[in-house]
Design an enzyme around this catalytic site. Sequence first.
Site, PDB file in Angstrom:
ATOM      1  N   SER A 136       0.868  -1.190   0.000  1.00  0.00           N
ATOM      2  CA  SER A 136       0.000   0.000   0.000  1.00  0.00           C
ATOM      3  C   SER A 136       0.898   1.231   0.000  1.00  0.00           C
ATOM      4  CB  SER A 136      -0.844  -0.017   1.282  1.00  0.00           C
ATOM      5  OG  SER A 136      -1.372   1.265   1.556  1.00  0.00           O
ATOM      6  N   TYR A 150      -1.989  -0.756  10.317  1.00  0.00           N
ATOM      7  CA  TYR A 150      -2.153  -1.147   8.911  1.00  0.00           C
ATOM      8  C   TYR A 150      -0.895  -0.783   8.110  1.00  0.00           C
ATOM      9  CZ  TYR A 150      -3.995  -1.202   4.128  1.00  0.00           C
ATOM     10  OH  TYR A 150      -4.177  -1.441   2.792  1.00  0.00           O
TER      11      TYR A 150
HETATM   12  N1  LIG Z   1      -8.520  -0.511  -1.978  1.00  0.00           N
HETATM   13  C1  LIG Z   1      -7.463   0.254  -1.756  1.00  0.00           C
HETATM   14  O1  LIG Z   1      -7.522   1.480  -1.925  1.00  0.00           O
HETATM   15  C2  LIG Z   1      -6.176  -0.366  -1.301  1.00  0.00           C
HETATM   16  C3  LIG Z   1      -5.049   0.469  -1.188  1.00  0.00           C
HETATM   17  C4  LIG Z   1      -3.853  -0.078  -0.784  1.00  0.00           C
HETATM   18  C5  LIG Z   1      -3.755  -1.425  -0.537  1.00  0.00           C
HETATM   19  N2  LIG Z   1      -4.852  -2.224  -0.637  1.00  0.00           N
HETATM   20  C6  LIG Z   1      -4.686  -3.656  -0.356  1.00  0.00           C
HETATM   21  O2  LIG Z   1      -5.283  -4.407  -1.381  1.00  0.00           O
HETATM   22  C7  LIG Z   1      -5.696  -5.685  -0.877  1.00  0.00           C
HETATM   23  C8  LIG Z   1      -7.151  -5.928  -1.254  1.00  0.00           C
HETATM   24  O3  LIG Z   1      -7.938  -4.976  -0.569  1.00  0.00           O
HETATM   25  P1  LIG Z   1      -9.365  -4.488  -1.076  1.00  0.00           P
HETATM   26  O4  LIG Z   1      -9.309  -3.022  -1.112  1.00  0.00           O
HETATM   27  O5  LIG Z   1      -9.794  -5.262  -2.258  1.00  0.00           O
HETATM   28  O6  LIG Z   1     -10.237  -4.888   0.227  1.00  0.00           O
HETATM   29  P2  LIG Z   1     -11.650  -5.639   0.359  1.00  0.00           P
HETATM   30  O7  LIG Z   1     -12.571  -5.193  -0.712  1.00  0.00           O
HETATM   31  O8  LIG Z   1     -12.030  -5.421   1.779  1.00  0.00           O
HETATM   32  O9  LIG Z   1     -11.262  -7.171   0.125  1.00  0.00           O
HETATM   33  C9  LIG Z   1     -10.433  -7.833   1.037  1.00  0.00           C
HETATM   34  C10 LIG Z   1     -10.327  -9.291   0.645  1.00  0.00           C
HETATM   35  O10 LIG Z   1      -9.474  -9.930   1.611  1.00  0.00           O
HETATM   36  C11 LIG Z   1     -10.134 -11.087   2.074  1.00  0.00           C
HETATM   37  N3  LIG Z   1      -9.782 -11.384   3.462  1.00  0.00           N
HETATM   38  C12 LIG Z   1      -9.883 -10.583   4.557  1.00  0.00           C
HETATM   39  N4  LIG Z   1      -9.537 -11.264   5.659  1.00  0.00           N
HETATM   40  C13 LIG Z   1      -9.203 -12.531   5.254  1.00  0.00           C
HETATM   41  C14 LIG Z   1      -8.781 -13.703   5.918  1.00  0.00           C
HETATM   42  N5  LIG Z   1      -8.615 -13.739   7.266  1.00  0.00           N
HETATM   43  N6  LIG Z   1      -8.539 -14.817   5.186  1.00  0.00           N
HETATM   44  C15 LIG Z   1      -8.710 -14.805   3.859  1.00  0.00           C
HETATM   45  N7  LIG Z   1      -9.111 -13.729   3.152  1.00  0.00           N
HETATM   46  C16 LIG Z   1      -9.360 -12.606   3.855  1.00  0.00           C
HETATM   47  C17 LIG Z   1     -11.620 -10.823   1.933  1.00  0.00           C
HETATM   48  O11 LIG Z   1     -12.302 -12.066   1.731  1.00  0.00           O
HETATM   49  P3  LIG Z   1     -13.224 -12.821   2.811  1.00  0.00           P
HETATM   50  O12 LIG Z   1     -13.790 -11.771   3.730  1.00  0.00           O
HETATM   51  O13 LIG Z   1     -14.247 -13.513   1.973  1.00  0.00           O
HETATM   52  O14 LIG Z   1     -12.284 -13.781   3.479  1.00  0.00           O
HETATM   53  C18 LIG Z   1     -11.660  -9.995   0.650  1.00  0.00           C
HETATM   54  O15 LIG Z   1     -11.749 -10.836  -0.471  1.00  0.00           O
HETATM   55  C19 LIG Z   1      -5.456  -5.631   0.631  1.00  0.00           C
HETATM   56  O16 LIG Z   1      -4.229  -6.257   0.941  1.00  0.00           O
HETATM   57  C20 LIG Z   1      -5.365  -4.132   0.907  1.00  0.00           C
HETATM   58  O17 LIG Z   1      -4.626  -3.853   2.066  1.00  0.00           O
HETATM   59  C21 LIG Z   1      -6.061  -1.718  -1.011  1.00  0.00           C
END
Ligand SMILES: NC(=O)c1ccc[n+]([C@@H]2O[C@H](COP(=O)([O-])OP(=O)(O)OC[C@H]3O[C@@H](n4cnc5c(N)ncnc54)[C@H](OP(=O)(O)O)[C@@H]3O)[C@@H](O)[C@H]2O)c1
Length: 244
Positions: A136, A150
């Site tokens: 991130s 985080y």
């Molecule tokens: N969106 C942004 O702006 C942004 C920016 C920087 C970094 N990121 C990173 O990108 C990645 C994806 O994030 P996102 O934005 O797509 O978030 P999201 O929409 O909340 O999706 C998170 C995913 O992680 C899974 N997850 C959470 N806890 C888990 C666990 N204990 N075991 C297995 N799977 C788990 C969830 O699936 P289940 O709940 O079904 O398990 C879901 O599919 C993350 O690493 C996040 O930190 C996102």
Amino acid sequence: MSKGVVLITGASAGLGSEMARQFAALGYDLALCARRVDRLEALRDELPTKVAVKALDVTDDEAVFTVFREFAAEFGRVDRVIVNAGLGKGAPLGTGRPDANRATAKVNFLGALAQSEAALEIFRAQKRGHLVIISSMSALRGMRKSMTTYAATKAGVAALAEGLRSERIPGVDVSVIYPGYIRSEMNEHVKQKTPFMVDTTTGVRAMVAAIEKRKTKAYVPAWPWVPVGAAMRLLPLSVVRKMA
Ligand SMILES: NC(=O)c1ccc[n+]([C@@H]2O[C@H](COP(=O)([O-])OP(=O)(O)OC[C@H]3O[C@@H](n4cnc5c(N)ncnc54)[C@H](OP(=O)(O)O)[C@@H]3O)[C@@H](O)[C@H]2O)c1
């Protein structure tokens, strides 16, 4: 013919689901996991290539190894693992919510460690593979309040990736992706007009392009995050603290 097999964790929502759609459109077969398997099944039904789905909680170390090995056995190979599952919970330290910070650290750091171990076991045996760690922009500096833990986990996984890259494991490439603000479930509560927030498809397109090029590091989307990243690294903390 399949272009290869991509394993994505956290594929039930947000960036993980959209990466699955975009990699399938490029011709890759997919191994998808998350806890909400009903969502994965619905996603599988809309994708044009071979897709296997499995329930996985990445905080269950043993299950991470079992599921990754099962995917490798089912497809006969895994070409790329995307360590994407993540949690955006958190609270200022010392304010009575150690549970939220601990949960974030368990999923984002210990979960990523288990996934990297399981991926490298497969890649070392195959003598090839591409490990992709989703970090991130917040990893670049210490962040305040609910972001502190985080951001520390995301700095931790980026350092893990750099260490692996430094090992120069034969046949293994390692990429770290630093997304800026990309719309997903994690930030659906954030107001619509957040500066630089892009929609999921646009943000993930930039991620997929960087991953396909096997970049060692990528700030995505490049605009505005490459210059913002340079500024974040150089500016004093008193200025950086106002940026997030
Ligand atoms: N969106 C942004 O702006 C942004 C920016 C920087 C970094 N990121 C990173 O990108 C990645 C994806 O994030 P996102 O934005 O797509 O978030 P999201 O929409 O909340 O999706 C998170 C995913 O992680 C899974 N997850 C959470 N806890 C888990 C666990 N204990 N075991 C297995 N799977 C788990 C969830 O699936 P289940 O709940 O079904 O398990 C879901 O599919 C993350 O690493 C996040 O930190 C996102």
